[in-house]
Design a protein around this motif. Structure first.
Motif, PDB file in Angstrom:
ATOM      1  N   HIS A  85      15.551   8.356  -4.684  1.00 14.50           N
ATOM      2  CA  HIS A  85      15.473   8.518  -3.241  1.00 14.50           C
ATOM      3  C   HIS A  85      14.335   9.477  -2.952  1.00 14.50           C
ATOM      4  CE1 HIS A  85      19.136   6.381  -2.380  1.00 14.50           C
ATOM      5  NE2 HIS A  85      19.698   7.000  -3.384  1.00 14.50           N
ATOM      6  N   TYR A  86      13.536   9.163  -1.992  1.00 15.23           N
ATOM      7  CA  TYR A  86      12.385  10.006  -1.710  1.00 15.23           C
ATOM      8  C   TYR A  86      12.718  11.054  -0.661  1.00 15.23           C
ATOM      9  CZ  TYR A  86       9.805   6.311  -4.054  1.00 15.23           C
ATOM     10  OH  TYR A  86       9.351   5.403  -4.960  1.00 15.23           O
ATOM     11  N   ALA A  87      12.058  12.182  -0.799  1.00 13.23           N
ATOM     12  CA  ALA A  87      12.135  13.205   0.238  1.00 13.23           C
ATOM     13  C   ALA A  87      11.274  12.769   1.417  1.00 13.23           C
ATOM     14  CB  ALA A  87      11.643  14.536  -0.322  1.00 13.23           C
ATOM     15  N   GLU A 116       7.643  13.032   0.939  1.00 16.10           N
ATOM     16  CA  GLU A 116       7.064  11.978   0.095  1.00 16.10           C
ATOM     17  C   GLU A 116       6.847  10.694   0.893  1.00 16.10           C
ATOM     18  OE1 GLU A 116       8.644  13.314  -4.302  1.00 16.10           O
ATOM     19  OE2 GLU A 116       9.931  12.021  -3.100  1.00 16.10           O
ATOM     20  N   GLU A 117       7.804  10.400   1.777  1.00 13.88           N
ATOM     21  CA  GLU A 117       7.638   9.242   2.656  1.00 13.88           C
ATOM     22  C   GLU A 117       6.377   9.389   3.508  1.00 13.88           C
ATOM     23  OE1 GLU A 117       8.930   6.434   2.681  1.00 13.88           O
ATOM     24  OE2 GLU A 117      10.373   6.991   1.155  1.00 13.88           O
ATOM     25  N   GLN A 118       6.200  10.604   4.015  1.00 21.30           N
ATOM     26  CA  GLN A 118       5.064  10.881   4.867  1.00 21.30           C
ATOM     27  C   GLN A 118       3.753  10.724   4.080  1.00 21.30           C
ATOM     28  OE1 GLN A 118       4.725  14.951   6.546  1.00 21.30           O
ATOM     29  NE2 GLN A 118       5.679  13.969   8.296  1.00 21.30           N
ATOM     30  N   ALA A 135       0.839  -1.211   0.000  1.00 25.25           N
ATOM     31  CA  ALA A 135       0.000   0.000   0.000  1.00 25.25           C
ATOM     32  C   ALA A 135       0.872   1.259   0.000  1.00 25.25           C
ATOM     33  CB  ALA A 135      -0.934  -0.008   1.210  1.00 25.25           C
ATOM     34  N   HIS A 136       1.958   1.216   0.755  1.00 26.72           N
ATOM     35  CA  HIS A 136       2.881   2.350   0.836  1.00 26.72           C
ATOM     36  C   HIS A 136       3.532   2.614  -0.535  1.00 26.72           C
ATOM     37  CE1 HIS A 136       6.087   4.729   3.040  1.00 26.72           C
ATOM     38  NE2 HIS A 136       6.750   4.398   1.938  1.00 26.72           N
ATOM     39  N   GLU A 137       3.994   1.549  -1.168  1.00 24.53           N
ATOM     40  CA  GLU A 137       4.641   1.722  -2.479  1.00 24.53           C
ATOM     41  C   GLU A 137       3.622   2.185  -3.527  1.00 24.53           C
ATOM     42  OE1 GLU A 137       7.894   1.676  -2.779  1.00 24.53           O
ATOM     43  OE2 GLU A 137       8.034   1.120  -0.675  1.00 24.53           O
ATOM     44  N   LEU A 138       2.402   1.674  -3.424  1.00 28.30           N
ATOM     45  CA  LEU A 138       1.330   2.130  -4.310  1.00 28.30           C
ATOM     46  C   LEU A 138       1.107   3.631  -4.129  1.00 28.30           C
ATOM     47  CD1 LEU A 138      -0.730   0.801  -6.329  1.00 28.30           C
ATOM     48  CD2 LEU A 138      -2.346   0.746  -4.418  1.00 28.30           C
ATOM     49  N   GLY A 139       1.243   4.088  -2.888  1.00 27.96           N
ATOM     50  CA  GLY A 139       1.126   5.520  -2.601  1.00 27.96           C
ATOM     51  C   GLY A 139       2.185   6.322  -3.346  1.00 27.96           C
ATOM     52  N   HIS A 140       3.447   5.858  -3.298  1.00 26.10           N
ATOM     53  CA  HIS A 140       4.500   6.545  -4.053  1.00 26.10           C
ATOM     54  C   HIS A 140       4.134   6.607  -5.535  1.00 26.10           C
ATOM     55  CE1 HIS A 140       7.483   7.183  -0.978  1.00 26.10           C
ATOM     56  NE2 HIS A 140       7.633   5.899  -0.702  1.00 26.10           N
ATOM     57  N   MET A 141       3.600   5.490  -6.030  1.00 23.68           N
ATOM     58  CA  MET A 141       3.286   5.400  -7.459  1.00 23.68           C
ATOM     59  C   MET A 141       2.169   6.367  -7.834  1.00 23.68           C
ATOM     60  SD  MET A 141       2.277   1.902  -9.437  1.00 23.68           S
ATOM     61  CE  MET A 141       0.544   2.173  -9.747  1.00 23.68           C
ATOM     62  N   LEU A 159       7.578   2.966   6.943  1.00 27.11           N
ATOM     63  CA  LEU A 159       7.763   1.595   6.484  1.00 27.11           C
ATOM     64  C   LEU A 159       8.777   1.472   5.381  1.00 27.11           C
ATOM     65  CD1 LEU A 159       4.132   0.674   6.837  1.00 27.11           C
ATOM     66  CD2 LEU A 159       5.990  -0.824   7.543  1.00 27.11           C
ATOM     67  N   CYS A 160       9.025   2.565   4.720  1.00 23.88           N
ATOM     68  CA  CYS A 160       9.953   2.472   3.606  1.00 23.88           C
ATOM     69  C   CYS A 160      11.371   2.304   4.140  1.00 23.88           C
ATOM     70  CB  CYS A 160       9.862   3.713   2.732  1.00 23.88           C
ATOM     71  SG  CYS A 160      10.226   3.414   1.019  1.00 23.88           S
ATOM     72  N   ARG A 161      11.565   2.805   5.345  1.00 24.64           N
ATOM     73  CA  ARG A 161      12.905   2.687   5.907  1.00 24.64           C
ATOM     74  C   ARG A 161      12.885   1.779   7.126  1.00 24.64           C
ATOM     75  NH1 ARG A 161      13.628   8.969   5.742  1.00 24.64           N
ATOM     76  NH2 ARG A 161      13.596   9.192   3.510  1.00 24.64           N
TER      77      ARG A 161
HETATM   78 ZN   LIG Z   1       8.480   4.988   0.963  1.00 21.98          ZN
END
Ligand SMILES: [Zn+2]
Length: 176
Positions: free
Chosen positions: A121-123, A126-128, A79-85, A167-169
């Motif tokens: 690399h995400y800011a 963006e992670e938030q 779900a988190h990666e889908l959010g980035h996408m 979760l990304c880190r």
């Molecule tokens: Zn992430």
């Protein structure tokens, strides 16, 4: 933060989440709507790296997630990666190079690594945002359809409170 929350909420609203019972089913629907396949793959990721990766190639989106964790955690990573996408993250910083990708994803086909163009690399912002998106999405998926009453004020507060879980880190290694 409120604005980010509203943006994520609008994205989740657009997804018609009630038609899917889990994140994997939702990914299939999103792929159909976008006309781009989304490959989900559980892989053993490097302990130093993230729990999940979204990789965009010319024709396909790949979401890799850690195989050595619980199914519940895996749903959250996807779900988190889908959010980035869906938030179109990753346009600002330096791209991964093939070597570092290969280190993180030893199981990944070198041909795919060679095609990687857009993984960045995400800011922190963006992670938030990806994390807010994931929390909202999973809340909707697990909510009974008949009990869907919209936005209780506590919903936002609850999601915002959980934001320190990134979760990304992975947590920093205390020995290093
Ligand atoms: Zn992430």
């Amino acid at each position: 933060m409120r604005r980010t929350y509203r943006r994520c909420e609008a994205l989740v609203d657009d997804l018609d989440v009630s038609a899917s019972s889990d994140v994997r089913g939702l990914c299939r629907r999103v792929a159909e709507q976008r006309g781009r396949p989304i490959h989900l793959e559980a892989v053993p990721l490097s302990p130093e790296g993230p729990y999940g990766l979204w990789i965009s190639t010319a024709r396909t989106d790949y979401i890799f997630f850690e195989e050595r964790t619980s199914p519940f955690h895996q749903e959250h990573i996807i779900a988190h990666e889908l959010g980035h996408m869906l938030c179109r993250h990753g346009h600002a910083a330096a791209p991964w190079d093939a070597d570092s990708l290969h280190t993180m994803l030893p199981a990944l086909d070198p041909g795919v690594v060679g095609q990687v163009l857009h993984r960045r690399h995400y800011a922190d912002a963006e992670e938030q945002e990806a994390e807010i998106f994931a929390s909202l999405l999973l809340q909707r998926l697990s909510r009974p359809v008949s009990g869907s009453v919209g936005n209780a004020p506590s919903e936002a507060a609850e999601v915002l409170e959980r934001l320190d879980r990134s979760l990304c880190r992975r947590p920093a290694d205390p020995t290093s």
